[in-house]
Structures are given as C-alpha cells and as structure tokens.
Design an enzyme around this catalytic site. Structure first.
Site, PDB file in Angstrom:
ATOM      1  N   GLU A   1     -61.588 125.082 -73.582  1.00  0.00           N
ATOM      2  CA  GLU A   1     -61.013 126.405 -73.460  1.00  0.00           C
ATOM      3  C   GLU A   1     -59.993 126.588 -74.577  1.00  0.00           C
ATOM      4  OE1 GLU A   1     -59.139 127.292 -69.706  1.00  0.00           O
ATOM      5  OE2 GLU A   1     -58.868 129.385 -70.236  1.00  0.00           O
TER       6      GLU A   1
ATOM      7  N   GLU B   1     -55.087 123.415 -61.056  1.00  0.00           N
ATOM      8  CA  GLU B   1     -56.411 123.116 -61.625  1.00  0.00           C
ATOM      9  C   GLU B   1     -57.459 123.041 -60.525  1.00  0.00           C
ATOM     10  OE1 GLU B   1     -56.430 123.562 -64.664  1.00  0.00           O
ATOM     11  OE2 GLU B   1     -54.285 123.321 -65.025  1.00  0.00           O
TER      12      GLU B   1
ATOM     13  N   ALA C   1     -53.042 121.017 -68.432  1.00  0.00           N
ATOM     14  CA  ALA C   1     -54.228 120.431 -67.829  1.00  0.00           C
ATOM     15  C   ALA C   1     -55.370 121.421 -67.949  1.00  0.00           C
ATOM     16  CB  ALA C   1     -53.979 120.092 -66.359  1.00  0.00           C
TER      17      ALA C   1
HETATM   18 ZN   LIG Z   1     -55.089 127.734 -65.281  1.00  0.00          ZN
END
Ligand SMILES: [Zn+2]
Length: 1476
Positions: free
Chosen positions: A720, A903, A867
């Site tokens: 990402e 997460e 994360a």
């Molecule tokens: Zn996030």
C-alpha cells in the site's frame, strides 16, 4: 495501514546497458581467407605414405596418442593456461589482441553444413527449414508458426500450391512496416468470421520473449502443469541426456507424447560428461561439433595449422581405401573419411574410426550422426564454438545474398520469408535436442541446455583467444605441441586471429521486421546461447581456479537474464524522468480489462529475485469502462521499469509472439497489452484471457521500503498504496480485486526457513535449484478471498514464532502466529493477547468474525508505516508490536494494542470491503481508526482517557495540517504521490467524521448502517458515498448535507453565545458556523447544562443538530446554568465564544464539576491555555493564574477522582503544539517560556502537596512486586510522572537543581519498567547547572542499559534530540554522527530528526536549526523519499504561521530543496504545496 510519520529515498535504478549490438561483417574477405587457407588438398603426394593405425605414422607422432597418454584431461597444462589467459581477465589468450579480436570473431563464417543425406534425422532436419515442404509439420519457430500454418492451409484450399503461398506471403502487406511490400495486395479477408487471421498479423513478426515458455504448458491455467514441469520434467531432461534418446521411448512426459517420438533422438551415450575423468587405457577422441558461421573455422585452422592435429572430417571425401590412414596434406593432416554424409559416416563406422585412435580430432556438423560412431568404451569428448544466433543468422543472410542467385537482392525481411531452408531456425536447439522438425517446446530447450552443460567444452566466437586456450588446455594440446617442439603455437594463433579482417559491414536494421522475425524464429537459440555464455565463463573460471573442469551437476539454469523488454524505457525514464502527473478524483473510470485470478511464483536469490505471474484477465465490459491508452482498448498494467525488469511477456493462446508497439506498449510506469491481442488468445466464447510475465527485481537495493525489500536479514513487502507495481506488472489499483490462487515462494532454506504469504498454506517442501549446493525451500499459499494488490504480502526469513489460537463465535479455531527475530519472540505475548481481545471485541460489537483458519503477524524493523493489514499476514513495525516492561513504556503498550486492533479490524473495513480508488482512503482508514479508538476505550474501561488522547492528536496534528498548505478534505480531490495522503486528516479527521455518524445516529443506528454496508458491499471496492448511503438507508434518514464533510477542507469554527432569561426560565444558546464550505455543514454539537449554584447536571448530554449557518436552541431551566459545549468533542471543530474571550470562571467551574470526563479536562486546558497565552503576550495574567492555581489545587486534592489517569490528564498543561494552534503568529521559544513559567508557578505553590503525593505513589509503585499494564497501574504511573515533571520544573537555584536531579535520578535508577525510567530520563536530559552531571550519567546509563535494543535506542535518541537545552542543535548534530544513527531505518531517522523539529531550539532566531534540517532532508530524500516528504510536511510547511524572519528562512529551505537536481516526487509535491 496504520499511518506514521515516515520517510524514504528515490534512487533511480536503471538497468544497465545490455551490451553492444554492432554487426560487423565482411564475408567476402572471410570467404577469400578461407579459400586461401582452408581448402583441403586432396592431391598431396605424401598422402598415401601416411597411412597409419594406432599411434600415427609417417614419422610424425599421432597427437591423439599423446593425448591418450595424459593421465587427466588437462594434466600439467594448467600452469600454462593461467599464465596464458591472465589471472585477472580470463578472456584473452594473447593478451594484446584484446577487444579487436572479438570484432574479428564476428566475421568468421563457414558455409552452413546441412546434414545432407538419408538418415531420418537429416531428412527431418531439412524439413525443418522449409515449412511448406512437409504437409504434416510446419516448423517455423513458435513465434510465427501457427499463423503461417493457418495461412498455408487456407491458401492451399484456394490454389493448392505452396509456392504460390510463399510468393503471396512475401508480397503481403505488413502493418507498420513499409519495406517493399505491396500494401494490401495479397490480403486475405475471409468472409464473416474467418478462422484465418488477417494477413497483416500473420506476416508481421510477433516478438515474444516468453512464448516458448508459455507453449510448454498444455493447460494454461493449470499451475500443476508448471509444477510438474519444474520439478518432474527436470529429471526427465536429465534422464534424456544421461541415457540418450532411449529414455523417451518408455513413454516420457506428456509433452513428448504429443509429438512423434522418432523426432527426439538424442544420442549421448558415446560421450562422457565433462567432469568424468578418462578411464585409463580407454580411447577417447575429441569431437569438434561444427556450428556453421560461428567462428568454428578459425578454431579449426588453429587445430591444423598451429597444432598439426590430424582431423577426421569431410576432408577425406573421395578417398576409397578400406583402411584408415592419415593423409599429410601440404598444410593439413586428415584422415581418409568423409563425415559430412551418411554414407561417409557409415563407412567410418565400418572402419572403426572411434576405436582406431587414428584421428586427433573429429570434426563434423552432424552431431548425432557422428556420436553414433561412438559407444561406452570408445567415447567422444565434445566441444564447439557458439555465437550469438542472430549474428549467425544475419551473417548467413549476407553470405547467401552473395553466393545464391535465388536470393540475390532480397531485403532481410524478404529473405526471412522466402529463404526457406536457408534461414536459421533455432539451429542449435534443434540439433542438440534431436528435434529437427516440428514445433519446439521448452522441453527441447532444456534438453539442449542439459546436453551442453554435461557434455560440452564450450567456446565462444566473441572470445576466440580464450576459447582456443580452453580447448588446448582441456585436451592437452599445448603439451603435445610442446613435445613436438612446436613452441610457437601461440604465435601461430595470434597470426590467425590477426588475419581476420575487420571492415565495415553492411548494416542491419535492428528492429526491422526481418530482424524481429529472425529473433522470434531463433528464440530458443537465443536462450540457449545465453546459457552457453554462462557455461563458457564457468569453465574458464574453473580452469583458472582448479586447473580442471569439474562442472557441478546442478541443474541447468533456467533463469538466465536477457535484455529486459523494458530496459530501453528504464534507461529513458532514468535520463528524462517523466513529469509528475496529478491524479484527479473525478476522472476515475473503471478498467476495460481486469484481473480476476492471479498466480505468482517468487524465486528469491541473493541480489536477484524472479517473479513469474500468471494473470487471468476478464473483459470488464459490463462496466462500460474506457481504458486510458489514448483511446485504445487494452489491458493496462502498472510497473516501475526502474525497479521491475520485464524479462518475459506472453498471452496464452496467442501463438504469435507479441510485438512491441503492435501488440503491447511500454510507457513510463505502464505496460499496455492491446485488446485485440488479448482476444486473439481467448477462446471465442470465453471471456477469459491469460497473461504471463516474468520479471526480475532486486529487493536488496530497495531502500524505499515499498514493494519487496530486505529488512535486516529478512525479505518483506509493503504494497500500500502503490508498491505492488515495484514487484511486478499488474493493474495496481484497489478496484481490481482478484483471487490470489497461488503464491509460491522459494528461497534458500538455511537463511529463510519461514516463507509466508496471504491466505492458507497449501504446500511446502524442499526443491532443487540452489547455487553452491544450497538447499532450497518452497511454500505455496492460497487466499480464497478476492483482494486488491495493495493487500498482497510476502515474508521470508529466519524467524521465531509465538503461536496461539482463537475460537471464533461460530466455533471455528483460528491459529494465531506471531513472528519476529528469535531474540524478540518473548516480546510478542502482549500483542497476541491484544489480538485475541480485538477479535472478540469485533464479534461482540459488530458481529464480525474472522474468516480464515490462520492469522499471521510479522514484526519488521525497517518499515515505513506503523503496520499493514495485508490479508491474514499483518506486517508490523517492531515499534508497534513488541512489548516488554524493560523496553516498552505504557504508551508503547497502549499503542501496540491499538494498532493490533486497527490492523485486525481492517480485515472487514478495508479488506473485505475496500476502496474503489485511493481518494476514498478515509473510507477504510477513518472507519478503522474510529473502530480502534472505540476498542481501546472500551476494552480498558477508560473511554474518557482514550478520548482525551485521541483529541490531543486531532488538535495537535490534524488542526495544524488543516491550517497549512497541505490542507485537504478527508477525501482529497487530487494527488501526485498518494503516499503523501496518509495524513492526519484522512485518518484522524476521517475517524471524527465516522464518530459523527455514531453521534447523530446513535450506537444502534450506526450498527444498522454497518450491517447494511457489509450486506451490500462485501467483496467489492466502493466509495465514501456508498458508506454514507448505507448509513442513511439503514436509518431511513437523509445524510446528503452531512456528505459535505467529505469535500470540505480546513477546520470549521463554531462560535457560541448564550444567555439566561430568568423571567421565562429559558436558557438560549446561539451557534454560528464558518468553514470553507459555501453551504452549511451538518455539525452535531453535544451539550449538557450544569446548574450554576449546585453544580448539578440539569440537562444530560443532548446532541444539537447544527445544520444552518446560524441556529438558536432554547432550553427551559430553573436557574442559571453553565453550558458544557461540544462534549466528548462531538465534532472536529474549534468551539469558541463569540466574544473571543473564554469565560474563565465557567472553565474553572466545569473543570471541577462537569460530568463529561472529556469536557472536564478540556475546560481545565482552556483555562491553563488562557493563562499561558496571557503570560506570553505580556498581558495581565494574575487573575487567570489564580484561577489556574485554585483549579489545579482542587483537582490535586479532589477525593472524588478515583481514576489516577483522569487526574493526571487534568493536571497536565496543554502542550506546545496545542498552544501554537491558539495563536495567530507562532513563536515557539516564547510559547515554551510562557508554559514553563506557569508550570513553575504551579510547582512552587504546590511543592509540598506534590512531593507528598509523589512519595505516596512511589511507595505504591515500589510495593508492586509484579509489573502490570492494567488501567490501574498505568494510571498510577502516569500520575506519578506528572508529579515528577512538576517537581523537576523547579530548577532555578543550584539547590533546586540538585534536588531535582536527585529525585529524578532516584526514580531513574529504581524504575522497574520503561515508563518510569523514561519519564525520569526525560527530566534528566534537560537538566543543566548542578544537574549536569546527573544528566550525563543518565545519558550514558540509559544507552548502556539499552544493550543495543533498537526500540530503546530510538527512545534514547528521541529524548536527547528534544531536550530543553540551549545548545541542543550542536548536540543533535553530534547525534547524527553517532555510530548507531542511520537514515535508512525510518524509526531511527524520525527519533532524531522529527524530535528535534518539535523543539523550540529548531526555531532558534539564527536559522541554524532550519539549515540543519535542510541539510538532512537532502540526504534523507536520497534514501527514503517518504520520510523526507513527511518530515518536510510536518516542519517547514507551516512557515506562514511564523514571524517574518522565521518564515523567510523556512521558505528559503523549501526553495533550496526544490532546487535539488534529483528531488523525489514525494518531496517535490510537498515542497511545491509549501511554496504555493
Ligand atoms: Zn489502517
């Protein structure tokens, strides 16, 4: 992912120029040369006398005899070799000849020696050269084969003649090529749906680097076929070479069965492996396989002229004797056989040539025919010279042009089309695999490679000196030459090589159609040649090192590189980086073609990783999408050419190889495959196309930490937002949701025993393919849930694991595995517990259950973000997952729990339902931050404390961002680098927007909306509008006005004015809003009312819906009240009194009486801020300070406050960044001084109480035998450390300094956990005067105690870099030279640089702090552009908010960064925004 302040660098990785391509030919001269030196002399009168058997005759020793006497192949010659080829180079035999010899080598040609007669192999060989000669088989390379075949059949139906076809094909129109074609003249247009491709396509070359690869798999979507190929067929290949062609007859592989078996005669038993020592007494004869136009003749000349070898070749043609003899010609000595015809071969067999020992060397172009002369006892040692197949082919073209009237005057293209058997067609592969006719499969290439590897001493035309040296040393000829007194052999070679002329060749239009056709027609040979080059180097190296050839029996290397398809583009974009493009939200359109299924194969080698991908593509027609290929219809794949070397590309079913700029286009960052090409490959009634690529990447060079990279000793990924395009070509956008059916990861098993990817583990095991005898391991993962590429993850490393399990609400057992470096495994347990809490909470709160059987978490040290929520394989920055009392503070623990939850929650809000495009980032992030905030608050039963810390972040970071040039709506409208939009606004304000839904709709209504959202959108990529619609529809309400929050930037301000009408008993509050929206926002304002007299709450929290610009709300009350406005921070706005002046006594009242924990704290903050600002502005502050002191005192002593954490927050003064938001011109040193002034005043007044309270808590802390991180313990520590802070603020006199140092040192040394130690250390690092020595001692001790733990060292750096000391800058400069400092690890970089920018010293009047940061940013940008961009965004960008001097100095730094010659896109975007 969890956003973090973070960084990166942008080196441009260009692929190296892949070697020169100069074709230099002078075949006329070469032909003359050959005529002069090489013509055999059959009339030598001495010939008859030279008849011999055994050891030669005619007075000359038979050289083979000498060879046979050597105990080994090389024997004593290695010393000579070493001196001859040069210790450092290994290429040049006759040093001085060097480069020019390699030019000469290009011109050494011989006639193509076609096997001429009778054997089945030879007949087939001939057929191979003319596709139209044999009705059963067309045999051009796969590249053009099928289309030729189709066409041939079609034309035959029309006129029944293949000659006509040839003429026709030659004259056919060629799309994109204008050389000598009669445009359109011969085009066949079948009526309606003709099965025949248009001729333009048929005859244009289809240049595919990987068609051969594709063609080897019969079931295109079956990865099993591939696994079989690489794991089982490898054995078959080896068996073919080991056992000869007989290995096939027992029913070999499927691939073999498809073709007639007799075509696969591979005769090898007569030839020992290269590394097999010669058995004593056994006859072995060197066999020189003559590859036409390869430089073989030069070597041959060396053999007969310089070494006087007696050759058995075609030279003895016409000799009738029935006994072997050596004919001693004028120059040449030869045996009276003719190995160029089958008759001659048969005759030689009758004469027992192989066992005779007569010839010194056997020379023939007929590989298998000649090898049939040999057997297990009488063996042939094979050697040959190889040359680039395209050079050979073009060389032959010129030779034919000059010598063959049938082709005279033809262009290369015409020649390739019409030349028939003359034209080269994978000559080497066919000969070595025995597959003379028919279609080649990759299996044949592998057979040929294995044949080469096992049997051949390999020479190269491009380095004839080294080649000659290799041969002479392997066969001991130098020795024999010396024995014979021929000590001038090397001079002789030199003369021969010098005689090769070098004049200007006719040019060849590289890239012309003819050239492309040749490339596609010789594709197997190109791959084979690459391998020959590799073997050559290996053999040279071995000879240099060991003096003998011991080729290790590692499998042939199927992963050789060739020039990447995108190499030119990479070089171009490196030289001229394309202008950054702004992406605009409203320009979104779906892709015309999307990927529905993916298979990936990663082979990790040191310094080089190969990624093979198989993409199943479907037409997205239903969406009526437009592709962005300039109006052309195609599959658009993203890929960074600087990082991803495209080695192979193919489309299944497209028999024609793909042609650049016809079938596909390479553009900066893109690979576009034309729709026509895709559809050509798809079967007619199926909307499924398969695209295959192989790329090479270098994770070790990836310092951007985006894509696949190396962190310490492990490989990991971060995809990402747009990292996947740095791994392979793929439609790298979130709206492409595909099932990653198989991800195979392979690596060295010693260093990377743990191989992880998304989904479930399907298979693992060991496999071959290692270099240096390493064992390799593979694992195959499969993820059943469709996902966008940004959620892909891969991890490989030597990791420890903490395993646990969780039973879901439906009773499923989920394995939880947390991985980290072995030494950190003990620090994972808190994260595991946090995860279990999060899983339970999400089931209880939203009914959301985990959906796979396995959940993996990996801790990584070098990580840009906090994360990443990759499906079932979360990757964490170590700082967000490791927790241990000795090294982690309570804040760290809190953070670990929050981020683990965050997460995990993404599995539904982000993964199952994801964003359509990156503008919608807040859809998943705002929502998930809200969810993790709720989780943290509820799970720890500390909603108010959690809320306070959340709001501190919103006010401190997000408000600041929104007030500066980076201000953007939570759903931005445009971006250049998406990585710059992982902002406080998208995350934090985004979460506030979600919280407003919850506030407006109520918790039940919010849940209904969430349920509908998942019901509607599970498995898809959607927008913020979709979320809003689900919320509205589920609650049957209209939220269209609320949607303005998504498009409005900046922090809205709400002003209030209130009055009490005693007569009517009415309390009236008027609210007015201002924002950057032209129309009013829908702002929920939570209000409570407290009776002024009693302090009782007379109106519990009520949400006012502020929907107009100005609105008035009225409440009947009994007596005057104090309003508690914007309770729990119900909207992300600045709430200010219309008068502009805070009612201080109301604030003091609320600070003591409010029932809303958040507002109680917030009121005190407003009061404290008022005092500090008055001090700063030099206003009269005494009265306010009195209020502050009495409020502080009341809170300190209030027995009703049972929660230490609440009391702690209530006693802390607002932070400098919060205070900065309250002023128009920010003056950081002034803010700091004013704040310190108030702090000291409080400390002075309450010294006794504070000391007593501190000591009381110290006793409690010391009584604790077990370290705990529950709410009670953390609250107590927090409060105690607040007291410590006040006590240490008293530092004016030497006595005070000593006292402060004493108390802080005592805590520092006694601390049982990091929280207390860090708090004390933080006080100590800012001490001076009498506190200096305590300070320095603590600095040393903290560092020593850290014992290298990176997370503790980060804390050490961060504390030192933000100390409140006058010489801070000097200290920070020193820190950057500390051996533990590095720019490459974002955590470390942030610890120093970001901490410093938050200090007042950064803003020192002399501007040196700014200069220092500018220096650092220049360096950081080269290492990690995300870090440089974020650091800049949080430091220089708000320059307009400072006074003129500071502003101009900060701006100057931005200008300086902008002027950097190699500024990254990430940084440039930020800098440009800053300069606007
Ligand atoms: Zn996030």
């Amino acid at each position: 992912m969890a956003s973090r302040p973070s960084v990166t660098f942008a080196p441009s990785f260009g692929s190296e120029d892949e070697g020169e391509q100069d074709f230099q030919y002078d075949f006329h001269n070469v032909a003359a040369h050959q005529q002069q030196h090489m013509g055999p002399d059959h009339n030598d009168p001495r010939a008859a006398a030279m008849q011999t058997t055994g050891m030669g005759g005619g007075g000359r020793p038979n050289l083979l005899g000498t060879y046979a006497l050597n105990s080994g192949i090389v024997g004593a010659s290695s010393r000579n070799l070493n001196s001859a080829i040069g210790a450092d180079d290994g290429r040049s035999l006759v040093g001085a000849l060097g480069q020019s010899i390699r030019h000469h080598a290009r011109m050494i040609d011989g006639d193509q020696l076609l096997p001429a007669e009778s054997t089945a192999a030879k007949k087939a060989a001939l057929a191979a050269y003319d596709p139209y000669q044999d009705d059963d088989h067309v045999s051009l390379a796969p590249a053009v084969e099928l289309n030729y075949e189709k066409e041939a059949r079609e034309v035959k139906q029309h006129d029944g003649g293949s000659a006509a076809l040839r003429a026709f094909a030659a004259n056919a129109s060629v799309q994109g090529a204008n050389e000598n074609s009669t445009t359109g003249s011969g085009r066949i247009h079948g009526a309606g749906q003709s099965s025949v491709a248009p001729l333009a396509e048929t005859t244009s070359s289809r240049f595919s680097l990987s068609n051969w690869f594709t063609n080897s798999f019969s079931n295109l979507s079956d990865r099993g076929a591939k696994a079989r190929f690489s794991e089982t067929e490898e054995d078959e290949v080896v068996a073919v070479i080991r056992d000869g062609g007989t290995g096939l007859k027992g029913g070999g592989s499927k691939l073999f069965e498809e073709a007639p078996k007799e075509r696969f005669v591979v005769q090898t038993s007569g030839s020992p492996d290269v590394d097999t020592p010669r058995a004593p007494g056994r006859i072995e004869t060197p066999f020189f396989w003559l590859v036409p136009r390869s430089g073989a003749n030069a070597v041959r000349t060396v053999m007969w002229r310089c070494l006087r070898l007696a050759e058995a070749s075609e030279a003895g043609a016409g000799e009738e004797l029935n006994v072997l003899k050596i004919v001693d010609g004028e120059d040449k000595r030869y045996v009276n056989v003719d190995l160029s015809t089958s008759k001659g071969l048969a005759h030689a067999k009758e004469l027992n040539l192989a066992s005779s020992g007569v010839p010194d060397v056997i020379i023939s172009g007929d590989m298998h025919g000649t090898l049939e002369l040999f057997n297990n006892l009488n063996r042939a040692r094979v050697f040959a010279v190889f040359r680039n197949p395209i050079e050979r082919a073009i060389s032959k073209y010129y030779a034919d042009l000059a010598s063959d009237p049938d082709v005279a005057g033809m262009t290369l293209t015409q020649y390739v089309r019409q030349g028939g058997h003359r034209v080269q067609n994978n000559y080497l592969t066919r000969h070595l695999s025995g597959r003379y006719g028919g279609k080649l499969e990759v299996f044949h290439l592998d057979v040929a490679r294995e044949f080469l590897r096992r049997k051949f001493v390999v020479g190269l035309a491009r380095d004839l000196p080294a080649t000659t040296n290799l041969f002479t040393h392997v066969y001991g000829w130098n020795n024999t030459a010396a024995i014979m007194g021929m000590d001038n052999a090397e001079q002789c070679y030199q003369t021969i090589f010098n005689a090769l002329t070098d004049s200007s060749p006719p040019s060849v239009d590289e890239g012309s159609e003819g050239w492309k056709l040749l490339v596609s027609q010789n594709w197997f040979d190109l791959k084979l040649y690459e391998y020959a080059e590799y073997l050559f180097q290996q053999q040279i190296d071995q000879l240099k090192k060991k003096g003998s050839l011991k080729l290790k029996a590692t499998a042939y290397n199927r992963t050789m590189t060739s020039t990447p398809l995108n190499a030119a583009l990479a070089a171009e974009t490196k030289a001229n980086p394309p202008k950054p493009v702004e992406v605009v939200r409203l320009e979104y359109s779906p892709l015309k073609y999307v990927v529905s299924k993916v298979s990936l194969d990663f082979k990790l080698y040191t310094g080089r990783t190969l990624v093979e991908s198989v993409l199943t593509v479907t037409d997205n027609d239903l969406q009526k999408g437009e592709s962005d290929v300039g109006g052309e219809d195609g599959l658009v794949l993203d890929g960074e050419e600087a990082t991803v070397k495209l080695l192979e590309l193919s489309v299944d079913g497209c028999e024609g190889a793909l042609v650049a700029d016809v079938d596909f286009f390479l553009k900066p960052g893109k690979l576009i495959i034309k729709g026509d090409t895709l559809r050509r490959g798809a079967s007619s009634n199926e909307n499924v196309m398969v695209v295959r690529t192989t790329v090479e990447i270098v994770p070790e060079d990836n310092t951007q930490l985006s894509g696949l990279y190396k962190s310490g000793d492990m490989y990991c990924t971060q995809c990402e937002a747009e990292g996947f395009r740095r791994i392979t070509y793929y439609p790298d956008r979130p709206d492409v949701m595909a099932t990653f059916e198989q991800v195979r990861v392979e690596a060295n098993s010693k260093d990377f025993p743990v191989l992880l990817s998304n989904g479930n583990l399907v298979k693992e095991g060991t496999c071959e393919g290692g270099t240096n005898g390493d064992t390799r391991k593979f694992a195959v993962w499969s993820d059943p849930f469709p996902k966008p590429s940004y959620l892909f993850a891969l991890v490989a490393g030597d990791l420890g694991c903490l395993e646990d399990s969780f039973t879901t609400m439906s009773g499923r057992n989920v394995a939880l595995r947390f991985y980290s470096e072995h030494k950190n495994v003990s620090k994972l347990s808190y994260a595991v517990e946090s995860l279990k809490r999060a899983m339970k909470w999400d089931e209880d709160t939203f009914g959301l259950e985990y959906d796979l059987d396995l959940f993996n978490v990996v801790a990584v040290e070098s990580f840009n973000m906090g994360a990443m929520e990759n499906k079932s394989l979360n990757v964490f920055n170590t700082s967000c997952v490791l927790a241990d009392p000795k090294t982690s503070s309570d804040a760290n623990y809190f953070r670990v729990e929050g981020i683990i939850g965050h997460e995990y929650f993404h599995n539904w809000t982000g993964n199952r339902v994801t964003c359509r495009d990156w503008f919608q980032l807040t859809l998943k992030e705002g929502l998930t931050v809200f969810r993790d905030q709720q989780f943290s608050g509820q799970i720890n039963n500390c909603a108010a404390v959690t809320r306070i810390s959340n709001v501190l972040t919103v006010r401190g970071m997000q408000f600041k961002e929104d007030a500066g040039p980076m201000s953007h709506p939570i759903r931005p409208d445009a971006y250049i680098a998406m990585d710059n939009f992982y902002t406080a606004t998208v995350y934090r304000k985004g979460a506030e927007v979600i919280r407003m839904y919850d506030t407006i709709l109520g918790t039940g209504g919010f849940r209904k909306g969430m349920d509908l959202y998942f019901k509607r959108h599970d498995g898809s990529a959607v927008t913020c509008d979709d979320f809003l619609a689900a919320m509205a529809d589920a609650n049957d309400t209209d939220l269209s006005q609320f949607s303005r929050w998504y498009s409005t930037s900046g922090t809205p301000t709400v002003t209030y004015v209130s009055s009490f009408d005693e007569e009517k008993g009415l309390f009236v509050i008027g609210l007015s809003q201002t924002s950057r929206s032209d129309e009013p926002l829908f702002i929920p304002v939570a209000l409570g009312l407290l009776d002024k007299e009693t302090g009782e709450e007379v109106l519990p929290t009520t949400v006012l819906e502020l929907k107009e610009m100005n609105q008035t709300f009225t409440f009947p009350v009994k007596g005057d009240v104090v309003p508690s406005i914007l309770r729990n921070f119900s909207a992300p706005v600045k709430m200010v009194p219309a008068s502009g002046v805070v009612n201080e006594s109301d604030m003091a009242f609320l600070a003591s009486n409010d029932t809303d924990g958040f507002n109680r704290w917030d009121s005190a903050q407003q009061l404290y801020a008022a005092a500090i600002l008055k001090v700063m502005d030099g206003k009269e502050y005494a009265e306010t300070l009195d209020l502050v002191l009495s409020t502080f005192g009341a809170t300190l002593k209030d027995a009703s406050i049972s929660d230490d954490a609440i009391r702690a927050y209530a006693l802390i003064l607002p932070g400098e960044s919060t205070l900065a938001e309250a002023v128009t011109v920010v003056d950081p040193p002034a803010i700091r001084n004013a704040r310190k002034f108030v702090k000291k005043a409080i400390a002075k007044k309450f010294k006794t109480e504070l000391t007593a309270a501190y000591e009381k808590l110290t006793a409690c802390v010391e009584a604790d035998t077990v370290f705990k991180v529950d709410g009670e313990s953390t609250g107590r520590r927090r409060l105690r450390n607040v007291y410590l802070g006040y006590l240490c603020a008293l530092d004016e006199t030497a006595e005070q300094q000593i006292e402060a140092a004493k108390i802080a040192t005592a805590q520092f040394e006694a601390a049982s956990g990091m929280t207390d130690k860090l708090a004390a250390f933080n006080c100590l690092v800012s001490m001076s005067g009498e506190g200096s020595s305590a300070r320095d001692a603590a600095i040393q001790k903290f560092y020593d105690d850290a014992n290298g733990d990176p997370l503790v060292i980060d804390k050490w750096f961060a504390c030192l870099a933000s100390a409140d000391l006058p010489d801070l800058l000097d200290r920070v400069v020193k820190l950057t030279n500390h051996p533990d400092f590095t720019l490459k690890v974002p955590n470390r970089c942030r610890a120093v640089i970001l901490s410093f920018t938050a200090s007042a010293a950064f803003h020192d009047d002399n501007g040196k702090g700014y200069e220092f940061l500018g220096d650092m940013l220049e360096k950081i940008d080269k290492v990690n552009s995300r870090v440089s961009a974020r650091t800049t965004a949080s430091s220089f960008l708000s320059w307009k908010r400072y006074n003129e001097e500071r502003a101009s100095m900060m701006k100057a730094q931005l200008e300086r960064l902008k002027a950097m010659p190699t500024i990254s896109n990430d940084l440039l975007e930020i800098v440009m925004k800053g300069l606007k």
